[in-house]
Write a protein that holds these residues in place. Structure first.
Motif, PDB file in Angstrom:
ATOM      1  N   VAL A  84       3.536 -75.120 -22.772  1.00 45.00           N
ATOM      2  CA  VAL A  84       4.811 -74.560 -23.466  1.00 45.00           C
ATOM      3  C   VAL A  84       4.799 -73.255 -23.745  1.00 45.00           C
ATOM      4  CG1 VAL A  84       6.356 -75.224 -25.339  1.00 45.00           C
ATOM      5  CG2 VAL A  84       5.368 -77.056 -24.216  1.00 45.00           C
ATOM      6  N   GLY A  85       3.483 -72.989 -24.382  1.00 49.23           N
ATOM      7  CA  GLY A  85       3.371 -71.649 -24.946  1.00 49.23           C
ATOM      8  C   GLY A  85       3.388 -70.569 -23.818  1.00 49.23           C
ATOM      9  N   LEU A  86       2.860 -70.893 -22.622  1.00 47.18           N
ATOM     10  CA  LEU A  86       2.697 -70.106 -21.627  1.00 47.18           C
ATOM     11  C   LEU A  86       4.323 -69.929 -20.898  1.00 47.18           C
ATOM     12  CD1 LEU A  86      -0.598 -71.201 -19.868  1.00 47.18           C
ATOM     13  CD2 LEU A  86      -0.047 -69.053 -21.216  1.00 47.18           C
ATOM     14  N   VAL A  87       5.100 -71.007 -20.894  1.00 45.76           N
ATOM     15  CA  VAL A  87       6.526 -71.074 -20.388  1.00 45.76           C
ATOM     16  C   VAL A  87       7.379 -69.861 -21.481  1.00 45.76           C
ATOM     17  CG1 VAL A  87       8.711 -71.923 -20.495  1.00 45.76           C
ATOM     18  CG2 VAL A  87       6.690 -73.134 -19.573  1.00 45.76           C
ATOM     19  N   VAL A  88       7.095 -70.057 -22.607  1.00 39.70           N
ATOM     20  CA  VAL A  88       7.605 -69.118 -23.828  1.00 39.70           C
ATOM     21  C   VAL A  88       7.055 -67.913 -23.512  1.00 39.70           C
ATOM     22  CG1 VAL A  88       8.027 -68.758 -26.382  1.00 39.70           C
ATOM     23  CG2 VAL A  88       8.087 -70.960 -25.313  1.00 39.70           C
ATOM     24  N   GLY A  89       6.013 -67.661 -23.293  1.00 44.58           N
ATOM     25  CA  GLY A  89       5.361 -66.262 -23.037  1.00 44.58           C
ATOM     26  C   GLY A  89       5.375 -65.461 -21.721  1.00 44.58           C
ATOM     27  N   LYS A  90       6.200 -66.362 -20.758  1.00 39.35           N
ATOM     28  CA  LYS A  90       6.889 -65.994 -19.483  1.00 39.35           C
ATOM     29  C   LYS A  90       5.553 -65.989 -18.516  1.00 39.35           C
ATOM     30  CE  LYS A  90      11.019 -65.190 -20.826  1.00 39.35           C
ATOM     31  NZ  LYS A  90      12.073 -66.029 -20.287  1.00 39.35           N
ATOM     32  N   ARG A  91       4.300 -66.738 -18.661  1.00 37.25           N
ATOM     33  CA  ARG A  91       3.361 -66.673 -17.805  1.00 37.25           C
ATOM     34  C   ARG A  91       3.338 -68.052 -16.943  1.00 37.25           C
ATOM     35  NH1 ARG A  91      -1.417 -64.307 -19.624  1.00 37.25           N
ATOM     36  NH2 ARG A  91      -0.792 -62.397 -20.711  1.00 37.25           N
ATOM     37  N   PHE A  92       4.355 -68.819 -17.289  1.00 37.09           N
ATOM     38  CA  PHE A  92       4.286 -70.425 -16.240  1.00 37.09           C
ATOM     39  C   PHE A  92       5.993 -70.457 -16.313  1.00 37.09           C
ATOM     40  CE2 PHE A  92       3.990 -74.927 -16.389  1.00 37.09           C
ATOM     41  CZ  PHE A  92       3.060 -75.025 -15.120  1.00 37.09           C
ATOM     42  N   PRO A  93       6.348 -70.880 -15.010  1.00 33.47           N
ATOM     43  CA  PRO A  93       7.768 -71.381 -14.749  1.00 33.47           C
ATOM     44  C   PRO A  93       8.144 -72.575 -15.415  1.00 33.47           C
ATOM     45  CG  PRO A  93       6.264 -71.958 -12.850  1.00 33.47           C
ATOM     46  CD  PRO A  93       5.251 -71.069 -13.691  1.00 33.47           C
ATOM     47  N   VAL A  94       9.186 -72.688 -16.081  1.00 36.46           N
ATOM     48  CA  VAL A  94       9.636 -73.965 -16.933  1.00 36.46           C
ATOM     49  C   VAL A  94       9.866 -75.268 -15.934  1.00 36.46           C
ATOM     50  CG1 VAL A  94      12.074 -73.486 -16.687  1.00 36.46           C
ATOM     51  CG2 VAL A  94      11.244 -74.712 -18.643  1.00 36.46           C
ATOM     52  N   LYS A  95      10.346 -74.760 -14.701  1.00 31.33           N
ATOM     53  CA  LYS A  95      10.206 -76.044 -13.601  1.00 31.33           C
ATOM     54  C   LYS A  95       9.282 -76.662 -13.406  1.00 31.33           C
ATOM     55  CE  LYS A  95       9.762 -72.867  -9.544  1.00 31.33           C
ATOM     56  NZ  LYS A  95       8.438 -73.748  -9.210  1.00 31.33           N
TER      57      LYS A  95
ATOM     58  N   VAL B 251      -5.523 -66.201 -27.615  1.00 33.96           N
ATOM     59  CA  VAL B 251      -6.721 -65.983 -26.949  1.00 33.96           C
ATOM     60  C   VAL B 251      -6.374 -66.287 -25.187  1.00 33.96           C
ATOM     61  CG1 VAL B 251      -9.067 -66.726 -26.778  1.00 33.96           C
ATOM     62  CG2 VAL B 251      -8.208 -66.504 -28.926  1.00 33.96           C
ATOM     63  N   ILE B 252      -5.922 -67.356 -25.127  1.00 37.69           N
ATOM     64  CA  ILE B 252      -5.636 -67.611 -23.825  1.00 37.69           C
ATOM     65  C   ILE B 252      -4.764 -66.448 -23.187  1.00 37.69           C
ATOM     66  CG2 ILE B 252      -4.609 -69.125 -22.076  1.00 37.69           C
ATOM     67  CD1 ILE B 252      -5.288 -71.513 -24.099  1.00 37.69           C
ATOM     68  N   MET B 253      -3.758 -65.995 -23.632  1.00 33.35           N
ATOM     69  CA  MET B 253      -2.641 -65.030 -23.129  1.00 33.35           C
ATOM     70  C   MET B 253      -3.577 -63.688 -23.095  1.00 33.35           C
ATOM     71  SD  MET B 253       1.194 -65.911 -24.408  1.00 33.35           S
ATOM     72  CE  MET B 253       1.897 -64.755 -23.106  1.00 33.35           C
TER      73      MET B 253
ATOM     74  N   THR C 250      -6.423 -63.811 -20.357  1.00 36.62           N
ATOM     75  CA  THR C 250      -6.008 -63.801 -18.877  1.00 36.62           C
ATOM     76  C   THR C 250      -5.061 -62.709 -18.727  1.00 36.62           C
ATOM     77  OG1 THR C 250      -4.284 -65.556 -19.706  1.00 36.62           O
ATOM     78  CG2 THR C 250      -6.103 -66.174 -18.861  1.00 36.62           C
ATOM     79  N   ASP C 251      -4.851 -61.625 -19.347  1.00 34.71           N
ATOM     80  CA  ASP C 251      -3.914 -60.541 -19.078  1.00 34.71           C
ATOM     81  C   ASP C 251      -4.587 -59.655 -18.423  1.00 34.71           C
ATOM     82  OD1 ASP C 251      -2.305 -58.220 -19.633  1.00 34.71           O
ATOM     83  OD2 ASP C 251      -1.563 -58.998 -21.372  1.00 34.71           O
ATOM     84  N   LYS C 252      -4.392 -59.285 -17.395  1.00 34.70           N
ATOM     85  CA  LYS C 252      -4.804 -58.268 -16.442  1.00 34.70           C
ATOM     86  C   LYS C 252      -5.154 -56.990 -16.901  1.00 34.70           C
ATOM     87  CE  LYS C 252      -1.741 -58.864 -13.435  1.00 34.70           C
ATOM     88  NZ  LYS C 252      -1.101 -58.661 -11.854  1.00 34.70           N
ATOM     89  N   ARG C 253      -4.307 -56.636 -18.147  1.00 33.67           N
ATOM     90  CA  ARG C 253      -4.576 -55.213 -18.743  1.00 33.67           C
ATOM     91  C   ARG C 253      -5.732 -55.414 -19.802  1.00 33.67           C
ATOM     92  NH1 ARG C 253       1.383 -55.042 -21.108  1.00 33.67           N
ATOM     93  NH2 ARG C 253       0.729 -57.268 -21.638  1.00 33.67           N
ATOM     94  N   GLY C 254      -6.489 -56.852 -19.715  1.00 35.99           N
ATOM     95  CA  GLY C 254      -7.287 -56.652 -20.848  1.00 35.99           C
ATOM     96  C   GLY C 254      -8.691 -57.068 -20.362  1.00 35.99           C
ATOM     97  N   VAL C 255      -9.315 -58.352 -20.692  1.00 38.82           N
ATOM     98  CA  VAL C 255     -10.677 -59.053 -20.380  1.00 38.82           C
ATOM     99  C   VAL C 255     -10.959 -58.789 -18.694  1.00 38.82           C
ATOM    100  CG1 VAL C 255     -11.823 -60.963 -20.454  1.00 38.82           C
ATOM    101  CG2 VAL C 255     -10.538 -60.427 -22.068  1.00 38.82           C
ATOM    102  N   PRO C 256     -12.052 -58.263 -18.344  1.00 41.55           N
ATOM    103  CA  PRO C 256     -12.298 -57.954 -16.800  1.00 41.55           C
ATOM    104  C   PRO C 256     -12.281 -59.593 -16.124  1.00 41.55           C
ATOM    105  CG  PRO C 256     -13.954 -56.999 -18.113  1.00 41.55           C
ATOM    106  CD  PRO C 256     -13.014 -57.749 -19.050  1.00 41.55           C
ATOM    107  N   ALA C 257     -11.804 -59.648 -14.993  1.00 41.58           N
ATOM    108  CA  ALA C 257     -11.781 -60.880 -14.333  1.00 41.58           C
ATOM    109  C   ALA C 257     -12.849 -61.866 -14.436  1.00 41.58           C
ATOM    110  CB  ALA C 257     -11.157 -60.538 -12.877  1.00 41.58           C
TER     111      ALA C 257
ATOM    112  N   LEU D 133       5.175 -58.551 -28.590  1.00 39.91           N
ATOM    113  CA  LEU D 133       4.295 -57.451 -28.849  1.00 39.91           C
ATOM    114  C   LEU D 133       3.705 -56.986 -27.749  1.00 39.91           C
ATOM    115  CD1 LEU D 133       2.467 -58.854 -32.103  1.00 39.91           C
ATOM    116  CD2 LEU D 133       4.346 -57.364 -32.200  1.00 39.91           C
ATOM    117  N   PHE D 134       3.198 -57.637 -26.902  1.00 40.77           N
ATOM    118  CA  PHE D 134       2.597 -57.088 -25.645  1.00 40.77           C
ATOM    119  C   PHE D 134       3.267 -57.602 -24.180  1.00 40.77           C
ATOM    120  CE2 PHE D 134      -0.382 -58.541 -28.956  1.00 40.77           C
ATOM    121  CZ  PHE D 134      -0.708 -57.113 -29.559  1.00 40.77           C
ATOM    122  N   LYS D 135       4.289 -57.187 -24.026  1.00 45.78           N
ATOM    123  CA  LYS D 135       5.113 -57.565 -22.943  1.00 45.78           C
ATOM    124  C   LYS D 135       4.431 -57.170 -21.534  1.00 45.78           C
ATOM    125  CE  LYS D 135       9.829 -57.300 -24.636  1.00 45.78           C
ATOM    126  NZ  LYS D 135      11.114 -56.852 -24.560  1.00 45.78           N
ATOM    127  N   ASP D 136       4.452 -58.458 -20.632  1.00 40.80           N
ATOM    128  CA  ASP D 136       3.572 -58.298 -19.511  1.00 40.80           C
ATOM    129  C   ASP D 136       4.657 -58.111 -18.432  1.00 40.80           C
ATOM    130  OD1 ASP D 136       2.114 -58.432 -17.072  1.00 40.80           O
ATOM    131  OD2 ASP D 136       1.189 -60.047 -17.644  1.00 40.80           O
TER     132      ASP D 136
END
Length: 240
Positions: free
Chosen positions: A72-83, A152-154, A157-164, A232-235
């Motif tokens: 649910v949090g990832l849906v709200v954070g636009k990281r996961f499709p609600v469908k 922490v999860i977002m 997994t943000d490509k602008r942050g922690v190395p892959a 705060l940190f739009k992707d």
């Protein structure tokens, strides 16, 4: 090629099974084992290690949510499709129930285990909180801890942050820390699926009666966490 929703849901089922089997299994089997019990610290690491290992195993397939509140949090954070949300939540809950069922078979194989009087690693508040914490205290703990877990999860997994490749370590350690804080408060949920599986096999009715809190607080915490992180940190790379 992106795996189909069916394959991703199967991955979520197996991943959530591993989380509940490993974390709750450690609590039921090893936490208080005579003289050599792993205690709260061991159980905390067991939960963290389940997520860490599964994130490496299925993160590239399903994202390794293992948790309706995180989905649910990832849906709200636009990281996961609600469908895709309903399929993930169903898979996660079924995985948790299956794991609790397998654990029930294992622990009842010990003649000293009293299934009729076991809370079966369930979550609770008030008189059913391990430390006797109030409903309000338990709600706040679950909300705040899920909020930061989602952050922490977002962030990891943000490509602008922690190395892959390093995200699973941060996420697994975050869940370990969450358990180190809150096992005495609620027995630690931050995951409605994790709460649902054991509640169905407990020897009492109160885990089911109190289950609503362990759906409401984590989902609200995850949703607010996703919204605040997005604000705060739009992707710009995500458009779901």
């Amino acid at each position: 090629m992106t795996p189909t929703l069916v394959r991703r849901s199967i991955a979520e089922f197996l991943g959530t099974f591993w989380l509940v089997f490993g974390g709750c299994g450690a609590a039921l089997i090893s936490a208080a084992f005579p003289e050599l019990g792993i205690g709260f610290v061991g159980v905390s690491f067991a939960f963290g290690l389940t997520v860490l290992t599964m994130a490496f195993a299925i993160g590239h397939i399903s994202g390794c949510h293992l948790n309706p509140a995180i989905s649910v949090g990832l849906v709200v954070g636009k990281r996961f499709p609600v469908k895709d949300l309903p399929a993930y939540v169903v898979a996660q809950v079924l995985g948790a129930i299956a794991a609790a069922g397998v654990l029930y078979i294992i622990v009842t194989g010990n003649p000293t285990f009293n299934a009729a009087s076991s809370s079966f690693a369930s979550n609770g508040y008030g008189t059913h909180s391990p430390g006797g914490y109030s409903l309000l205290a338990c709600f706040v703990a679950e909300f705040v801890l899920t909020f930061f877990f989602l952050w922490v999860i977002m962030g990891a997994t943000d490509k602008r942050g922690v190395p892959a490749g390093f995200a699973p370590i941060a996420i697994g350690l975050a869940l370990t820390l969450i358990h180190l804080i809150s096992i005495p408060v609620t027995n630690t949920s931050v995951n409605p699926a994790r709460s649902t599986g054991p509640a169905l096999f407990a020897g009492y009715w109160w885990p089911l009666q109190q289950l609503w809190l362990f759906w409401l607080a984590p989902i609200l915490g995850g949703a607010v966490g996703g919204a605040v992180y997005l604000f705060l940190f739009k992707d710009p790379d995500k458009t779901f």
